[in-house]
Motif scaffolding. Structure first.
Motif, short mmCIF file in Angstrom:
data_model
loop_
_atom_site.label_atom_id
_atom_site.label_comp_id
_atom_site.label_asym_id
_atom_site.label_seq_id
_atom_site.Cartn_x
_atom_site.Cartn_y
_atom_site.Cartn_z
N ASP A 181 58.69 91.47 42.79
CA ASP A 181 57.57 91.24 41.88
C ASP A 181 56.91 89.88 42.06
O ASP A 181 56.77 89.10 41.10
CB ASP A 181 58.01 91.41 40.42
N ASP A 182 56.51 89.56 43.28
CA ASP A 182 55.81 88.30 43.58
C ASP A 182 56.64 87.06 43.30
O ASP A 182 56.10 85.98 43.06
CB ASP A 182 54.48 88.21 42.82
N LEU A 183 57.94 87.21 43.33
CA LEU A 183 58.85 86.09 43.11
C LEU A 183 59.90 86.10 44.21
O LEU A 183 60.49 87.13 44.50
CB LEU A 183 59.52 86.21 41.75
N VAL A 184 60.12 84.93 44.82
CA VAL A 184 61.14 84.79 45.85
C VAL A 184 62.26 83.93 45.28
O VAL A 184 62.00 82.89 44.67
CB VAL A 184 60.57 84.12 47.13
N GLU A 185 63.48 84.37 45.49
CA GLU A 185 64.65 83.57 45.13
C GLU A 185 65.34 83.14 46.41
O GLU A 185 65.56 83.95 47.32
CB GLU A 185 65.64 84.37 44.28
N ILE A 186 65.70 81.86 46.45
CA ILE A 186 66.44 81.28 47.57
C ILE A 186 67.56 80.46 46.94
O ILE A 186 67.33 79.77 45.95
CB ILE A 186 65.53 80.33 48.39
N VAL A 187 68.76 80.54 47.49
CA VAL A 187 69.80 79.61 47.07
C VAL A 187 70.10 78.71 48.25
O VAL A 187 70.37 79.17 49.35
CB VAL A 187 71.07 80.32 46.53
N THR A 188 69.97 77.42 48.02
CA THR A 188 70.04 76.46 49.13
C THR A 188 70.58 75.13 48.63
O THR A 188 70.89 74.98 47.45
CB THR A 188 68.64 76.30 49.77
N ASP A 208 69.79 76.05 35.77
CA ASP A 208 70.68 76.87 34.98
C ASP A 208 71.75 77.52 35.88
O ASP A 208 71.42 78.27 36.80
CB ASP A 208 69.88 77.95 34.25
N GLU A 209 73.01 77.23 35.61
CA GLU A 209 74.11 77.72 36.44
C GLU A 209 74.24 79.24 36.40
O GLU A 209 74.52 79.87 37.43
CB GLU A 209 75.43 77.07 36.04
N ALA A 210 74.05 79.86 35.25
CA ALA A 210 74.16 81.31 35.14
C ALA A 210 73.08 82.01 35.97
O ALA A 210 73.36 83.00 36.66
CB ALA A 210 74.09 81.75 33.69
N GLU A 211 71.86 81.49 35.91
CA GLU A 211 70.78 82.07 36.73
C GLU A 211 71.05 81.88 38.21
O GLU A 211 70.80 82.77 39.02
CB GLU A 211 69.44 81.43 36.35
N THR A 212 71.55 80.69 38.56
CA THR A 212 71.87 80.41 39.96
C THR A 212 72.96 81.36 40.46
O THR A 212 72.85 81.93 41.54
CB THR A 212 72.31 78.95 40.13
N GLU A 213 74.00 81.53 39.68
CA GLU A 213 75.10 82.41 40.07
C GLU A 213 74.63 83.85 40.24
O GLU A 213 75.00 84.52 41.20
CB GLU A 213 76.22 82.33 39.03
N ALA A 214 73.80 84.33 39.33
CA ALA A 214 73.29 85.70 39.42
C ALA A 214 72.42 85.87 40.67
O ALA A 214 72.54 86.87 41.38
CB ALA A 214 72.50 86.05 38.16
N ALA A 215 71.57 84.89 40.95
CA ALA A 215 70.72 84.96 42.14
C ALA A 215 71.57 84.91 43.41
O ALA A 215 71.32 85.64 44.37
CB ALA A 215 69.70 83.83 42.13
N ARG A 216 72.56 84.04 43.43
CA ARG A 216 73.45 83.92 44.59
C ARG A 216 74.13 85.25 44.86
O ARG A 216 74.22 85.71 46.00
CB ARG A 216 74.48 82.82 44.33
N ASN A 257 75.30 75.98 46.57
CA ASN A 257 73.84 76.12 46.64
C ASN A 257 73.22 76.24 45.25
O ASN A 257 73.81 76.77 44.33
CB ASN A 257 73.46 77.33 47.47
N ARG A 258 71.99 75.75 45.15
CA ARG A 258 71.19 75.80 43.92
C ARG A 258 70.07 76.81 44.10
O ARG A 258 69.63 77.08 45.21
CB ARG A 258 70.59 74.43 43.59
N LEU A 259 69.57 77.30 42.98
CA LEU A 259 68.51 78.30 42.99
C LEU A 259 67.14 77.65 43.07
O LEU A 259 66.83 76.74 42.31
CB LEU A 259 68.60 79.16 41.73
N VAL A 260 66.33 78.15 44.00
CA VAL A 260 64.91 77.80 44.09
C VAL A 260 64.13 79.09 43.91
O VAL A 260 64.40 80.08 44.59
CB VAL A 260 64.56 77.16 45.45
N ARG A 261 63.17 79.06 42.98
CA ARG A 261 62.28 80.21 42.79
C ARG A 261 60.90 79.83 43.27
O ARG A 261 60.40 78.74 42.98
CB ARG A 261 62.22 80.60 41.32
N VAL A 262 60.28 80.77 43.98
CA VAL A 262 58.93 80.57 44.49
C VAL A 262 58.02 81.61 43.86
O VAL A 262 58.25 82.82 44.02
CB VAL A 262 58.89 80.71 46.03
#
Length: 128
Positions: free
Chosen positions: A40-47, A88-96, A113-118
């Motif tokens: 949905d026009d959103l990119v998740e990267i954990v880096t 947010d650690e919970a969001e990062t963990e879910a994305a990872r 790794n941390r969550l980056v949203r684009v």
């Protein structure tokens, strides 16, 4: 509003291909391969590392993604957008977990790794 056509969205959502993530440092590009998830026009990267600092300093980013078959490009997508580091650690963990699952890695891999949203602003798509 982006210009990602539905056929490109399906490829980005399902194909476990690498993206080249471009950030900027001191007015110069910094490009690194990353795993990603698109929806949905959103990119998740954990880096980790320099990419995180670059996003914090300049949130304008680009991703270049392509799929090859024995060296012959089948399709490519370029995404331009605005990134943010999510603390947010919970969001990062879910994305990872979601990203690791897409690429067949253990769900707890890359815990540092941390969550980056684009938020995707514009996109181009081409088949060959």
């Amino acid at each position: 509003m982006t210009t990602v056509p539905p056929e490109a969205e399906r490829l980005l959502e399902n194909e476990p291909v690498m993206a080249h993530f471009a950030t900027s440092v001191d007015g110069r590009p910094h490009v690194a391969p990353v795993w990603f998830r698109y929806e949905d026009d959103l990119v998740e990267i954990v880096t980790t590392g320099r990419k995180l600092e670059n996003v914090r300093e300049n949130p304008k980013v680009a991703l270049s993604i392509q799929n090859d078959d024995d060296g012959d490009t089948q399709w490519m997508v370029t995404l331009l957008g605005t990134a943010s580091v999510i603390e947010d650690e919970a969001e990062t963990e879910a994305a990872r977990r979601r990203i690791n699952e897409k690429y067949g890695a253990p769900t707890d891999a890359y815990e540092e790794n941390r969550l980056v949203r684009v938020d995707v602003g514009t996109a181009s798509y081409r088949t060959y």
